[in-house]
Design a protein around this motif. Structure first.
Motif, PDB file in Angstrom:
ATOM      1  N   SER A  29       0.850  -1.194   0.000  1.00 56.57           N
ATOM      2  CA  SER A  29       0.000   0.000   0.000  1.00 56.57           C
ATOM      3  C   SER A  29       0.881   1.238   0.000  1.00 56.57           C
ATOM      4  O   SER A  29       2.095   1.164   0.238  1.00 56.57           O
ATOM      5  CB  SER A  29      -0.901   0.010   1.234  1.00 56.57           C
ATOM      6  N   LEU A  30       0.278   2.383  -0.249  1.00 54.06           N
ATOM      7  CA  LEU A  30       1.018   3.637  -0.174  1.00 54.06           C
ATOM      8  C   LEU A  30       1.664   3.803   1.202  1.00 54.06           C
ATOM      9  O   LEU A  30       2.837   4.164   1.313  1.00 54.06           O
ATOM     10  CB  LEU A  30       0.079   4.826  -0.446  1.00 54.06           C
ATOM     11  N   ASP A  31       0.893   3.522   2.236  1.00 53.27           N
ATOM     12  CA  ASP A  31       1.385   3.705   3.600  1.00 53.27           C
ATOM     13  C   ASP A  31       2.546   2.762   3.898  1.00 53.27           C
ATOM     14  O   ASP A  31       3.544   3.156   4.509  1.00 53.27           O
ATOM     15  CB  ASP A  31       0.249   3.482   4.586  1.00 53.27           C
ATOM     16  N   GLN A  32       2.432   1.506   3.485  1.00 49.54           N
ATOM     17  CA  GLN A  32       3.495   0.539   3.740  1.00 49.54           C
ATOM     18  C   GLN A  32       4.799   0.948   3.050  1.00 49.54           C
ATOM     19  O   GLN A  32       5.871   0.895   3.640  1.00 49.54           O
ATOM     20  CB  GLN A  32       3.059  -0.848   3.254  1.00 49.54           C
ATOM     21  N   ALA A  33       4.694   1.356   1.783  1.00 44.45           N
ATOM     22  CA  ALA A  33       5.882   1.763   1.034  1.00 44.45           C
ATOM     23  C   ALA A  33       6.492   3.023   1.638  1.00 44.45           C
ATOM     24  O   ALA A  33       7.725   3.129   1.773  1.00 44.45           O
ATOM     25  CB  ALA A  33       5.530   1.996  -0.431  1.00 44.45           C
ATOM     26  N   ALA A  34       5.645   3.963   2.020  1.00 49.67           N
ATOM     27  CA  ALA A  34       6.139   5.218   2.591  1.00 49.67           C
ATOM     28  C   ALA A  34       6.873   4.975   3.907  1.00 49.67           C
ATOM     29  O   ALA A  34       7.966   5.507   4.129  1.00 49.67           O
ATOM     30  CB  ALA A  34       4.969   6.188   2.787  1.00 49.67           C
ATOM     31  N   ARG A  35       6.291   4.165   4.775  1.00 50.11           N
ATOM     32  CA  ARG A  35       6.924   3.899   6.067  1.00 50.11           C
ATOM     33  C   ARG A  35       8.259   3.194   5.894  1.00 50.11           C
ATOM     34  O   ARG A  35       9.219   3.467   6.628  1.00 50.11           O
ATOM     35  CB  ARG A  35       5.986   3.070   6.946  1.00 50.11           C
ATOM     36  N   ALA A  36       8.344   2.296   4.930  1.00 46.87           N
ATOM     37  CA  ALA A  36       9.601   1.583   4.687  1.00 46.87           C
ATOM     38  C   ALA A  36      10.701   2.521   4.211  1.00 46.87           C
ATOM     39  O   ALA A  36      11.890   2.293   4.455  1.00 46.87           O
ATOM     40  CB  ALA A  36       9.377   0.472   3.649  1.00 46.87           C
TER      41      ALA A  36
END
Length: 289
Positions: A29-36
């Motif tokens: 997801s956008l959130d998962q990629a951003a946090r990584a």
């Protein structure tokens, strides 16, 4: 005032679309990629929607997150991120060059090859300056003489990609014979010069020119002008469609395949390269000394 965002917006959009495709393929997801990446979700969203700059040095780490490490994919994306903010030479013409035309010039400058069919006109990349001025004057409704002159200059300048010392554009142009019979009352010698130019350009190894004869069987090109614009890997092919109000792009894979198949049928219906050259030479000789 020139629209300085026009060129980078298109390149950022293509970069953003590619990054979104790889993220979705990785199931993130956008959130998962951003946090990584140590970013907030809004930053990731803005990059994918071409509203924010992507630093070239961040491209490889982000793609590695998506399990994409192939150099033939990573390197072009890094190059695009680096070039996203570059101004094209056409930006100096300001608002005389409409946004859709600026977008096309950006694509054209990045392209590897273009396959184009034109029913009633010599394709822009093969026009002489005199021919371009007459055609633009007749078709560019509500343009001033100064704007017509500027647009003709743009059309000639963009032709430099055909003779670039490194990676010249490969052009395959099919034009209808009717375009070769065009006459200009005030410039009777114009078409002779245009035909001579076509013959000279046809001698270049990266240019193929065919003529659709007046006696041709029905073919897909009868429905109008189109150009199939191809890019180096990994960029997808784009189709440009033009009308009196400008142009628009077709980018979906299935739709693009329809136009690629249509161009193959256009080529099959046209005269061979040698016969096309002979027809152009005969028409040039009929146009006087």
């Amino acid at each position: 005032m020139p629209n300085a965002r026009a060129v980078p917006t298109l390149r950022r959009r293509r970069l953003g679309e590619a990054l979104r495709k790889y993220r979705q393929a990785a199931g993130l997801s956008l959130d998962q990629a951003a946090r990584a990446m140590g970013w907030d979700e809004s930053k990731m969203s803005r990059i994918e929607t071409a509203k924010a700059r992507m630093r070239p040095q961040d491209v490889a780490p982000l793609l590695k997150l998506y399990d994409v490490t192939d150099h033939s994919v990573v390197a072009p994306l890094e190059a695009l991120a680096k070039d996203a903010g570059k101004q094209g030479w056409w930006q100096s013409y300001g608002d005389v060059v409409y946004l859709s035309y600026k977008d096309y010039l950006t694509l054209e400058s990045d392209a590897e090859s273009i396959h184009t069919y034109s029913a009633d006109l010599i394709p822009g990349l093969l026009q002489t300056g005199a021919y371009a001025r007459e055609i633009i004057s007749a078709t560019a409704i509500n343009r001033t003489p100064e704007e017509v002159a500027a647009l003709a200059e743009v059309r000639k300048t963009r032709q430099a990609i055909l003779t670039a010392p490194k990676r010249p554009l490969k052009l395959w142009a099919v034009m209808h014979e009717a375009a070769l019979h065009q006459r200009f009352a005030s410039l009777p010698a114009l078409m002779r010069g245009q035909l001579r130019h076509l013959l000279d350009m046809a001698d270049l190894p990266n240019i193929t020119i065919q003529v659709m004869p007046l006696t041709a069987t029905p073919h897909p090109g009868m429905l109008g002008l189109f150009s199939v614009v191809r890019f180096p890997h990994p960029w997808p092919t784009v189709v440009d469609l033009e009308n009196i109000r400008g142009g628009y792009f077709v980018e979906g894979t299935d739709d693009v395949k329809v136009f690629e198949s249509s161009f193959d049928r256009v080529v099959a219906a046209a005269l061979s390269v040698d016969d096309s050259r002979e027809l152009m030479r005969n028409l040039m000789e009929r146009n006087g000394p």
